[in-house]
Each structure stands twice: as C-alpha cells, then as structure tokens.
Design an enzyme around this catalytic site. Structure first.
Site, PDB file in Angstrom:
ATOM      1  N   GLN A  92       1.065   1.423 -13.347  1.00  0.00           N
ATOM      2  CA  GLN A  92       2.155   2.369 -13.603  1.00  0.00           C
ATOM      3  C   GLN A  92       3.425   1.633 -14.001  1.00  0.00           C
ATOM      4  O   GLN A  92       3.740   0.568 -13.475  1.00  0.00           O
ATOM      5  CB  GLN A  92       2.405   3.215 -12.359  1.00  0.00           C
ATOM      6  N   CYS A  98       2.535   9.147 -11.403  1.00  0.00           N
ATOM      7  CA  CYS A  98       1.338   8.720 -10.684  1.00  0.00           C
ATOM      8  C   CYS A  98       0.285   9.815 -10.662  1.00  0.00           C
ATOM      9  O   CYS A  98      -0.912   9.537 -10.640  1.00  0.00           O
ATOM     10  CB  CYS A  98       1.700   8.289  -9.261  1.00  0.00           C
ATOM     11  N   HIS A 254       3.101  10.202  -3.017  1.00  0.00           N
ATOM     12  CA  HIS A 254       2.406   9.471  -4.089  1.00  0.00           C
ATOM     13  C   HIS A 254       1.018  10.067  -4.316  1.00  0.00           C
ATOM     14  O   HIS A 254       0.385  10.559  -3.382  1.00  0.00           O
ATOM     15  CB  HIS A 254       2.293   8.003  -3.667  1.00  0.00           C
ATOM     16  N   ASN A 278      -4.893   3.402  -5.765  1.00  0.00           N
ATOM     17  CA  ASN A 278      -3.458   3.532  -6.013  1.00  0.00           C
ATOM     18  C   ASN A 278      -3.187   3.212  -7.489  1.00  0.00           C
ATOM     19  O   ASN A 278      -3.443   2.092  -7.931  1.00  0.00           O
ATOM     20  CB  ASN A 278      -2.708   2.547  -5.110  1.00  0.00           C
ATOM     21  N   TRP A 280      -0.687   2.346  -8.973  1.00  0.00           N
ATOM     22  CA  TRP A 280       0.191   1.212  -9.213  1.00  0.00           C
ATOM     23  C   TRP A 280      -0.620  -0.023  -9.591  1.00  0.00           C
ATOM     24  O   TRP A 280      -0.077  -0.996 -10.108  1.00  0.00           O
ATOM     25  CB  TRP A 280       1.012   0.898  -7.959  1.00  0.00           C
TER      26      TRP A 280
END
Length: 354
Positions: A92, A98, A254, A278, A280
């Site tokens: 990201q 997200c 998130h 995740n 990220w």
C-alpha cells in the site's frame, strides 16, 4: 456448426465476454489509432493532472512535486505481469485504500477472476500504445475501462500502490483504473471490502459481525475456501482515525484479506486456524499461532512444512478464537449461491477502513 433453424445465442452487452465500454472508449480502436499515429495515448477523460488525484489527498507542497510518468520512464524493461499475479507483489502507498487492496489480494488466488479483471492480451511489447484496460462489475454490468499508463510520482517514485518487483506494473495500473471509475484517487480514500469484492466478481456477499459470530462460522469459512469464495475482514476503529498498530501487531481501523483456513492437531486438541493478510505487505500478528509462536512446535513436522512460513510479508495465522476477538466483521463474496441460503446477520453500522 449449430443445428439448422436454431439461432446462436450471443452474450448480451455487459456480460464478461461483451463488457460495456466505459465512457464509450473502445480499447481496440483507440489502440490501433495511436499505433497508426505512432504516438502514445493520453486519456482526456482521466488526464494526468491534479484533478485525477483529487483535492485534499496530498499536501500542496507534495502536489507541486507530482510528475506523471509512464513505466518506461521509470524502468528500462517495464512489464505488466512478472511470473503471475500474487498478493505478495504489492504494498500500500500513500492512499488509504486498504479495503481495495485486501480485495485485490483475495482475487489473486482465483486465476479465472484475475484473467477477467486483468485481460492478458496487452503488454508493453507488441502493439503497445501507452494504454491498458481492466474490467469491473459496476451497476449490474461488466465494464471495460481504458486508461493511459501515466502514473503519479514524486522524486521518481510511485506515490500510491507500488510493486515489490520494480518493473511490474499491474497493481499500480489496476489501482489507477479503479480510481478512474470512482472519479479520482481521493475517492478511494476509505471504503468497504465488500464493495471491491463485488466489483471484481459480480458476486453476492454476506457480512458476519464477529462479536455475534455463529458457532459454525469456521465451517462456513472452510466451505467458502473450498468453493473459491473470496473473504475479507476488518478491525474496529481505534480512538483516533490513524491506523494505530497495537502491541499484538494488529492495525486498528484496517482491512485485511482472509487467505486460508485449516485445522492442526496438537497433543491435546484440534485447533481451527485462519490465515490473514495485511495489504501493507508487512506487519503481522505476534500472538498465538503467529510465525514465531512456540505453538507450532506442538504440531507435526508435516503440518509445519505445509502451513508455516516465517516471513515478514504481512501474512499470518491465528486461532479462530483470536480472529473473532481482534476483527469486527468478515465479508464472504461468492459467485455461486452456496451461502445465500444462510440467514443474514442483523444490520449494523460499519466503519470506513483505510
């Protein structure tokens, strides 16, 4: 040959094989036109300008530094896809989307869906005209969306979604396509996983609020995985709007993708596990059944080799019990009617995930 006196049924406009041309742009015609002109396409409907980023997303000083560049200006050998699409391809960027990226991670498991969303008949090689197309389900129809491949950068680096393989660009271009459909990059700042899952599949979805999770929810998730349904989940919002990382590694407010479920046996009992990702591309749960948890030493070597990967890549296992404690809702999106016969949960307000 079809039987005589019978008409061959054609797919209607808006079907996967005959998508509606978004804003009337015909990819094949535009591509051939720009190849003939020997110039690269610039999309006037979503131009490489400030308004396509949107107001308030970047500071005035950062906006002044933005330069829109084609992948060929960033690397010597740009590729749309390198060794297939994977959830581990991207991380990201400076955009709070997200929810969108969790859905992207989920569809990378489904080749048929990925091939529909990211048509394979395009590249930076032959017949490259500075444009690409992707397909989404919008308002009850499949749409074919065309963009130029100019991406916003600062100091020669992509601002938003970026790929861990420097010459791979399908994630950044997919994000730009979706930003065009939404109206701007800014319009993607905060959203719901189920919206993106639906736009990638045209499927139906169901939400489960985990504080009131049914006793057989893990079995439903296992069924979802077996029937190739897509799953995403979200954490409760914290006291601030920032994505605070808790001591256990979970990020507040998130969105995550659910990428697997399994059972493992210890000496004492059978444990139901959920695998979470995740978007990220890093940052993981550090409790029971995490990558470095000693509990993995209590299962068979076969199960450890099959399920455990000790990498800081954003993906981790946790028990079903801990999953329900740390996440607030689960979305299951399926093309089949497998889950439609199960009564839906009671309606409740939802928080935007960034």
């Amino acid at each position: 040959m079809p039987p005589k006196n019978k008409r061959v049924k054609k797919d209607s406009a808006g079907s996967p094989s005959d998508p509606v041309k978004f804003q009337g742009q015909d990819f094949q015609k535009l591509c051939q036109d720009y190849i003939n002109k020997q110039i690269k396409f610039i999309d006037e409907t979503f131009p490489p300008e400030k308004r396509s980023i949107g107001t308030g997303l970047l500071s005035q000083s950062d906006m002044a530094k933005v330069v829109w560049k084609r992948p060929s200006e960033l690397v010597e050998d740009p590729c749309l896809i390198v060794d297939g699409e994977s959830r581990f391809d991207f991380a990201q960027g400076e955009l709070g989307n997200c929810w969108f990226l969790a859905a992207v991670a989920a569809i990378t498991f489904q080749k048929e869906i990925m091939d529909r969303v990211v048509p394979g008949d395009q590249s930076f090689g032959k017949d490259y005209a500075g444009m690409f197309r992707f397909r989404f389900w919008r308002s009850g129809k499949w749409v074919d969306v065309v963009i130029d491949d100019k991406l916003p950068t600062v100091d020669g680096k992509l601002i938003f979604l970026n790929c861990k393989t420097c010459n791979e660009f399908w994630p950044a271009l997919l994000e730009k396509e979706y930003a065009k459909v939404c109206g701007s990059y800014k319009a993607m700042q905060g959203g719901y996983i189920f919206n993106a899952l639906r736009d990638f599949t045209g499927g139906a979805y169901k939400t489960y609020f985990l504080s009131e999770a049914p006793s057989d929810l893990w079995e439903l998730m296992d069924m979802a995985a077996q029937t190739k349904a897509l799953m995403g989940c979200g954490t409760p919002q914290g006291e601030t709007s920032a994505n605070t990382v808790l001591p256990n590694g979970i990020v507040e407010g998130h969105a995550y993708a659910v990428t697997g479920v399994t059972k493992v046996k210890t000496q004492r009992k059978e444990v139901k596990l959920v695998r979470v990702f995740n978007p990220w591309g890093e940052g993981e749960w550090n409790g029971d059944w995490s990558d470095k948890s000693p509990l993995w030493g209590k299962v068979s070597e076969e199960d450890r080799k099959k399920w455990l990967e000790d990498k800081n890549d954003g993906e981790f296992w946790m028990s079903m019990k801990d999953f329900c404690r740390n996440y607030s809702e689960l979305d299951i999106c399926c093309v089949s009617s497998t889950f439609l016969s199960v009564p839906p949960p009671a309606p409740r307000s939802r928080r935007v995930q960034r």
